[in-house]
Motif scaffolding. Structure first.
Motif, PDB file in Angstrom:
ATOM      1  N   TYR A 159      10.483   3.119   5.946  1.00 29.01           N
ATOM      2  CA  TYR A 159       9.875   1.912   6.507  1.00 29.01           C
ATOM      3  C   TYR A 159       8.457   1.751   5.958  1.00 29.01           C
ATOM      4  O   TYR A 159       7.877   2.677   5.402  1.00 29.01           O
ATOM      5  N   GLU A 160       7.916   0.558   6.119  1.00 34.30           N
ATOM      6  CA  GLU A 160       6.565   0.280   5.668  1.00 34.30           C
ATOM      7  C   GLU A 160       5.565   0.843   6.670  1.00 34.30           C
ATOM      8  O   GLU A 160       5.610   0.525   7.851  1.00 34.30           O
ATOM      9  N   LYS A 161       4.664   1.691   6.200  1.00 34.37           N
ATOM     10  CA  LYS A 161       3.628   2.262   7.061  1.00 34.37           C
ATOM     11  C   LYS A 161       2.397   1.368   7.088  1.00 34.37           C
ATOM     12  O   LYS A 161       1.762   1.217   8.122  1.00 34.37           O
ATOM     13  N   SER A 162       2.053   0.799   5.947  1.00 30.96           N
ATOM     14  CA  SER A 162       0.892  -0.082   5.863  1.00 30.96           C
ATOM     15  C   SER A 162       0.977  -0.883   4.568  1.00 30.96           C
ATOM     16  O   SER A 162       1.827  -0.620   3.718  1.00 30.96           O
ATOM     17  N   ASN A 163       0.072  -1.836   4.442  1.00 32.62           N
ATOM     18  CA  ASN A 163      -0.052  -2.551   3.173  1.00 32.62           C
ATOM     19  C   ASN A 163      -1.508  -2.941   2.987  1.00 32.62           C
ATOM     20  O   ASN A 163      -2.266  -3.039   3.949  1.00 32.62           O
ATOM     21  N   HIS A 164      -1.890  -3.100   1.748  1.00 37.62           N
ATOM     22  CA  HIS A 164      -3.260  -3.466   1.425  1.00 37.62           C
ATOM     23  C   HIS A 164      -3.314  -4.106   0.057  1.00 37.62           C
ATOM     24  O   HIS A 164      -2.374  -3.985  -0.734  1.00 37.62           O
ATOM     25  N   TYR A 165      -4.409  -4.785  -0.199  1.00 37.82           N
ATOM     26  CA  TYR A 165      -4.627  -5.355  -1.522  1.00 37.82           C
ATOM     27  C   TYR A 165      -5.281  -4.294  -2.399  1.00 37.82           C
ATOM     28  O   TYR A 165      -6.269  -3.672  -2.012  1.00 37.82           O
ATOM     29  N   SER A 166      -4.703  -4.065  -3.569  1.00 44.34           N
ATOM     30  CA  SER A 166      -5.233  -3.074  -4.495  1.00 44.34           C
ATOM     31  C   SER A 166      -6.017  -3.759  -5.607  1.00 44.34           C
ATOM     32  O   SER A 166      -5.467  -4.616  -6.318  1.00 44.34           O
ATOM     33  N   LYS A 167      -7.284  -3.384  -5.751  1.00 41.82           N
ATOM     34  CA  LYS A 167      -8.079  -3.926  -6.860  1.00 41.82           C
ATOM     35  C   LYS A 167      -7.552  -3.394  -8.199  1.00 41.82           C
ATOM     36  O   LYS A 167      -7.578  -4.096  -9.203  1.00 41.82           O
ATOM     37  N   LYS A 168      -7.081  -2.154  -8.184  1.00 46.33           N
ATOM     38  CA  LYS A 168      -6.553  -1.554  -9.418  1.00 46.33           C
ATOM     39  C   LYS A 168      -5.372  -2.360  -9.950  1.00 46.33           C
ATOM     40  O   LYS A 168      -5.293  -2.659 -11.138  1.00 46.33           O
ATOM     41  N   GLU A 224      -4.400  -5.359  -8.644  1.00 49.19           N
ATOM     42  CA  GLU A 224      -4.650  -6.776  -8.400  1.00 49.19           C
ATOM     43  C   GLU A 224      -3.467  -7.457  -7.715  1.00 49.19           C
ATOM     44  O   GLU A 224      -3.045  -8.547  -8.072  1.00 49.19           O
ATOM     45  N   ARG A 225      -2.955  -6.766  -6.698  1.00 51.25           N
ATOM     46  CA  ARG A 225      -1.826  -7.282  -5.919  1.00 51.25           C
ATOM     47  C   ARG A 225      -1.651  -6.462  -4.657  1.00 51.25           C
ATOM     48  O   ARG A 225      -2.269  -5.412  -4.507  1.00 51.25           O
ATOM     49  N   ASP A 226      -0.813  -6.938  -3.752  1.00 49.54           N
ATOM     50  CA  ASP A 226      -0.530  -6.210  -2.519  1.00 49.54           C
ATOM     51  C   ASP A 226       0.319  -4.985  -2.807  1.00 49.54           C
ATOM     52  O   ASP A 226       1.257  -5.041  -3.614  1.00 49.54           O
ATOM     53  N   VAL A 227      -0.029  -3.885  -2.147  1.00 50.31           N
ATOM     54  CA  VAL A 227       0.732  -2.640  -2.255  1.00 50.31           C
ATOM     55  C   VAL A 227       1.265  -2.304  -0.862  1.00 50.31           C
ATOM     56  O   VAL A 227       0.528  -2.342   0.115  1.00 50.31           O
ATOM     57  N   HIS A 228       2.549  -2.008  -0.800  1.00 50.39           N
ATOM     58  CA  HIS A 228       3.213  -1.625   0.451  1.00 50.39           C
ATOM     59  C   HIS A 228       3.374  -0.107   0.443  1.00 50.39           C
ATOM     60  O   HIS A 228       4.081   0.429  -0.405  1.00 50.39           O
TER      61      HIS A 228
END
Length: 73
Positions: A38-47, A49-53
């Motif tokens: 399951y998805e624990k968290s998500n955030h925008y990655s500058k590295k 340059e997109r959302d990471v789940h």
């Protein structure tokens, strides 16, 4: 011959999974011997340059410009 024997080696690759998060969860759960991922968290990655789940299997996943999943470490 039974279809069960014909289809025994159906492999799917991460980049072939549809771009929906639910499809990723199904794929990762199947790859994890049926233990739910399951998805624990998500955030925008500058590295990237997109959302990471970030998933419960300890890896982060993102979609490329074509909507294909990849492991974003």
């Amino acid at each position: 011959m039974s279809q069960a024997f014909v289809k025994e080696n159906e492999e799917q690759w991460l980049h072939d999974v549809p771009p929906a998060l639910s499809a990723l969860v199904i794929y990762l759960t199947r790859e994890n011997n049926g233990i739910r991922v399951y998805e624990k968290s998500n955030h925008y990655s500058k590295k990237w340059e997109r959302d990471v789940h970030v998933m419960s299997n300890g890896l982060g996943y993102a979609k490329d410009d074509e909507g294909k999943w990849f492991i974003a470490e």
